[in-house]
Design an enzyme around this catalytic site. Structure first.
Site, mmCIF file in Angstrom:
data_model
loop_
_atom_site.group_PDB
_atom_site.id
_atom_site.type_symbol
_atom_site.label_atom_id
_atom_site.label_comp_id
_atom_site.label_asym_id
_atom_site.label_seq_id
_atom_site.Cartn_x
_atom_site.Cartn_y
_atom_site.Cartn_z
ATOM 1 N N TYR A 241 0.842 -1.208 0.000
ATOM 2 C CA TYR A 241 0.000 0.000 0.000
ATOM 3 C C TYR A 241 0.872 1.252 0.000
ATOM 4 O O TYR A 241 0.579 2.233 -0.672
ATOM 5 C CB TYR A 241 -0.948 0.006 1.210
ATOM 6 C CG TYR A 241 -1.958 1.127 1.112
ATOM 7 C CD1 TYR A 241 -3.173 0.919 0.460
ATOM 8 C CD2 TYR A 241 -1.691 2.396 1.631
ATOM 9 C CE1 TYR A 241 -4.092 1.948 0.320
ATOM 10 C CE2 TYR A 241 -2.594 3.425 1.498
ATOM 11 C CZ TYR A 241 -3.792 3.202 0.849
ATOM 12 O OH TYR A 241 -4.695 4.218 0.711
ATOM 13 N N PHE B 92 -7.160 21.734 -24.541
ATOM 14 C CA PHE B 92 -7.444 20.310 -24.641
ATOM 15 C C PHE B 92 -8.711 20.062 -23.818
ATOM 16 O O PHE B 92 -8.928 20.717 -22.797
ATOM 17 C CB PHE B 92 -6.282 19.434 -24.155
ATOM 18 C CG PHE B 92 -6.600 17.974 -24.344
ATOM 19 C CD1 PHE B 92 -6.598 17.427 -25.616
ATOM 20 C CD2 PHE B 92 -6.969 17.178 -23.278
ATOM 21 C CE1 PHE B 92 -6.961 16.095 -25.804
ATOM 22 C CE2 PHE B 92 -7.329 15.847 -23.469
ATOM 23 C CZ PHE B 92 -7.321 15.313 -24.740
ATOM 24 N N THR B 93 -9.512 19.109 -24.261
ATOM 25 C CA THR B 93 -10.854 18.913 -23.684
ATOM 26 C C THR B 93 -10.830 18.802 -22.156
ATOM 27 O O THR B 93 -11.451 19.613 -21.461
ATOM 28 C CB THR B 93 -11.504 17.653 -24.287
ATOM 29 O OG1 THR B 93 -10.587 16.558 -24.145
ATOM 30 C CG2 THR B 93 -11.812 17.855 -25.757
ATOM 31 N N ASP C 8 2.005 20.378 -20.428
ATOM 32 C CA ASP C 8 1.265 19.139 -20.694
ATOM 33 C C ASP C 8 2.212 18.263 -21.504
ATOM 34 O O ASP C 8 2.366 18.450 -22.712
ATOM 35 C CB ASP C 8 -0.034 19.432 -21.447
ATOM 36 C CG ASP C 8 -0.852 18.172 -21.678
ATOM 37 O OD1 ASP C 8 -0.257 17.067 -21.660
ATOM 38 O OD2 ASP C 8 -2.073 18.267 -21.884
ATOM 39 N N LYS D 279 -0.034 7.849 -23.433
ATOM 40 C CA LYS D 279 0.404 8.236 -24.780
ATOM 41 C C LYS D 279 1.899 7.891 -24.914
ATOM 42 O O LYS D 279 2.250 6.735 -25.035
ATOM 43 C CB LYS D 279 0.160 9.717 -25.037
ATOM 44 C CG LYS D 279 -1.216 10.359 -24.718
ATOM 45 C CD LYS D 279 -2.428 9.610 -24.689
ATOM 46 C CE LYS D 279 -3.748 10.328 -24.526
ATOM 47 N NZ LYS D 279 -3.921 11.523 -23.793
ATOM 48 N N ARG E 241 -13.031 15.440 -34.076
ATOM 49 C CA ARG E 241 -12.415 16.523 -33.308
ATOM 50 C C ARG E 241 -12.864 17.814 -33.970
ATOM 51 O O ARG E 241 -12.182 18.357 -34.840
ATOM 52 C CB ARG E 241 -10.882 16.407 -33.326
ATOM 53 C CG ARG E 241 -10.328 15.481 -32.244
ATOM 54 C CD ARG E 241 -10.662 15.985 -30.866
ATOM 55 N NE ARG E 241 -10.070 15.165 -29.807
ATOM 56 C CZ ARG E 241 -10.712 14.864 -28.669
ATOM 57 N NH1 ARG E 241 -11.954 15.231 -28.472
ATOM 58 N NH2 ARG E 241 -10.092 14.200 -27.717
ATOM 59 N N PHE F 61 -18.747 14.758 -26.470
ATOM 60 C CA PHE F 61 -18.347 13.891 -27.585
ATOM 61 C C PHE F 61 -18.242 12.430 -27.184
ATOM 62 O O PHE F 61 -18.412 11.546 -28.007
ATOM 63 C CB PHE F 61 -17.003 14.366 -28.182
ATOM 64 C CG PHE F 61 -15.877 14.419 -27.189
ATOM 65 C CD1 PHE F 61 -15.708 15.520 -26.365
ATOM 66 C CD2 PHE F 61 -14.988 13.360 -27.069
ATOM 67 C CE1 PHE F 61 -14.664 15.566 -25.449
ATOM 68 C CE2 PHE F 61 -13.943 13.401 -26.162
ATOM 69 C CZ PHE F 61 -13.795 14.508 -25.339
HETATM 70 C C1 LIG Z 1 -5.039 12.393 -23.299
HETATM 71 C C2 LIG Z 1 -4.630 13.757 -22.961
HETATM 72 C C3 LIG Z 1 -4.904 14.300 -21.697
HETATM 73 C C4 LIG Z 1 -5.729 13.581 -20.654
HETATM 74 O O1 LIG Z 1 -5.155 12.423 -20.246
HETATM 75 P P1 LIG Z 1 -5.999 11.106 -19.827
HETATM 76 O O2 LIG Z 1 -4.948 10.126 -19.476
HETATM 77 O O3 LIG Z 1 -6.829 10.717 -21.002
HETATM 78 O O4 LIG Z 1 -6.858 11.486 -18.665
HETATM 79 C C5 LIG Z 1 -4.425 15.566 -21.447
HETATM 80 N N1 LIG Z 1 -3.752 16.275 -22.357
HETATM 81 C C6 LIG Z 1 -3.508 15.792 -23.590
HETATM 82 C C7 LIG Z 1 -2.754 16.609 -24.574
HETATM 83 C C8 LIG Z 1 -3.938 14.523 -23.936
HETATM 84 O O5 LIG Z 1 -3.713 14.058 -25.167
#
Ligand SMILES: *Cc1c(COP(=O)(O)O)cnc(C)c1O
Length: 462
Positions: A76, A128-129, A219, A262, A386, A453
């Site tokens: 843990y 970004f969303t 980011d 990613k 998108r 979306f």
């Molecule tokens: C995917 C993504 C996020 C969010 O990350 P999650 O792991 O999907 O929560 C933030 N910023 C960018 C540029 C992304 O591509």
């Protein structure tokens, strides 16, 4: 004199395990897309042939990462894998403190909560969303300061992720530095089509921010892909390693949010990294509320190990060259067929320009959504909208935002598909392009209040 014979490009790995794909008939696909409300997010993965919905969490892990999964320390508190991950983040990105989270948006959530006060303004190189939503939920307002070229799908600018310094300066002049908790800088800007920011531009942004005492939060989701483009395109950077460029980019910011799904080649995971001791303290206090103890933050030990190994793999030149190279291969093939795509070809996917593809459709009948559904019907290929659907409604007017970019993203998972799959994708898109005049728009029949979306449902306009 004859040309020297050049070897063809090939994936820099061999396949050790396979997952068979299911083929479907046109009839089966018609039923599946109807049941999914013409939203590719609502399709069952089983009904998909080639899945280019997203590059998020869809990578194939390496044999080393799988071996790392067996070394999960599921204690843990104080898991050995946390310390491996912390060391990898310090070595590769250079940030001092690590707060693991279950994925990127959880890092954004915590960061927004500790830094943003109601009435604050957060400038960034395109929204970004999930990032923007967390800024808004914390009472902030996102302001786009990316260069105009980023909103033009036909502009060949090599660094469409660059910040327009005059725009940033104007935001600082209008609101004052005290209202700007940080500037949010994305590398390989997702919503612009995976377009890089240059080191020179980020240095200039850093100087401007430093003059006003404003932090930069990075980011870093696709920083390795951005670094590859810098090596290829930025004067004076060809001799730098991808790893050195990644480090140089990170050194120009005060911390990062990261979706490890990613660049880091894992199926789940993320983190927040910060240099400031006090901010780190605040983040560590919040992570236990929303994610888990600060040495796992929503991840299993084995997952942290896979991220740590994946981070090292992400900055290897052969890997990143093949990853971005495969995207380029698909993009160039589509260009040969005359299909309108966003240029330059981006880092993680090829973005079809749905406005140019379907000029007969108004943006409020969702051309990109309709095109994504049509591609699925043609071949079982799954892509993602998108555009107007993803962009949502303006919170003030309640109207669709009607962004300049109305795109369909063919996102390539890392190390999953071969060049032959890319050929099939290109042929399907070309086929749909040939009969584009017959494609009709959609009407939205169910609309969720946030990030619509993902779950919105549509019907064809009769
Ligand atoms: C995917 C993504 C996020 C969010 O990350 P999650 O792991 O999907 O929560 C933030 N910023 C960018 C540029 C992304 O591509």
């Amino acid at each position: 004199m004859s040309e020297p014979r050049r070897r063809s490009w090939a994936e820099p790995y061999k396949i050790k395990m396979v997952e068979p794909l299911k083929m479907t008939t046109r009839e089966e696909r018609e039923r599946a897309i109807r049941e999914a409300g013409y939203n590719t997010f609502l399709l069952k993965s089983e009904d998909v042939y080639i899945d280019l919905l997203t590059d998020s969490g869809t990578s194939a892990m390496s044999d080393r990462q799988w071996a790392g999964m067996m070394l999960g320390d599921e204690a843990y508190a104080g898991s050995r894998n946390f310390y491996h991950l912390e060391a990898a983040v310090r070595e590769i990105y250079g940030y001092k403190h690590l707060v693991p989270t279950h994925q990127g948006r959880a890092a954004e959530h915590i960061l927004s909560k500790i830094l943003i006060k109601p009435g604050d303004v957060v400038p960034g190189n395109m929204y970004f969303t999930t990032t923007r939503l967390h800024q808004e939920l914390a009472g902030g307002t996102f302001v786009d300061v990316i260069i105009d070229e980023a909103h033009d799908p036909a502009s060949e600018h090599p660094f469409k992720g660059d910040v327009d310094l005059a725009k940033l300066q104007a935001v600082i002049a209008e609101h004052g530095a005290a209202k700007i908790p940080y500037v949010c800088i994305a590398t390989a800007v997702n919503m612009a089509g995976g377009q890089p920011i240059s080191l020179a531009n980020l240095r200039a942004v850093r100087a401007l921010c430093e003059a006003h005492g404003i932090r930069i939060i990075h980011d870093a989701t696709r920083v390795a892909e951005n670094a590859y483009f810098i090596k290829e395109r930025e004067p004076g950077c060809a001799g730098m390693s991808v790893a050195a460029i990644v480090r140089a980019l990170c050194d120009l910011s005060d911390g990062c949010t990261m979706s490890a799904k990613k660049d880091a080649l894992v199926n789940i995971g993320g983190f927040l990294a910060l240099n400031d001791d006090d901010l780190f303290d605040a983040a560590r206090n919040l992570v236990v509320v929303y994610e888990g103890l600060h040495t796992y933050g929503g991840m299993a030990g084995r997952d942290m190990e896979a991220v740590a190994i994946g981070l090292h793999e992400s900055v290897q030149y052969d890997h990143i060259r093949a990853r971005v190279g495969q995207v380029k291969y698909l993009g160039e093939k589509l260009q040969k067929y005359g299909v309108p795509i966003v240029v330059p070809i981006g880092s993680h996917g090829v973005f079809l320009d749905a406005k140019a593809f379907l000029p007969h459709l108004d943006q409020d009948v969702y051309p990109a959504q309709a095109l994504a559904a049509e591609l699925y019907l043609d071949s079982g290929l799954r892509a993602m909208e998108r555009g107007n659907v993803s962009s949502g409604r303006d919170p003030k007017t309640g109207l669709n935002r009607r962004p300049r970019l109305e795109l369909v993203r063919l996102t390539i998972p890392r190390r999953v598909y071969t060049q032959a799959h890319m050929d099939v994708v290109a042929e399907s898109v070309a086929e749909v392009y040939d009969r584009r005049d017959a494609i009709q728009g959609l009407t939205m029949v169910y609309e969720p209040p946030q990030l619509r979306f993902f779950q919105a449902r549509f019907e064809p306009l009769a």
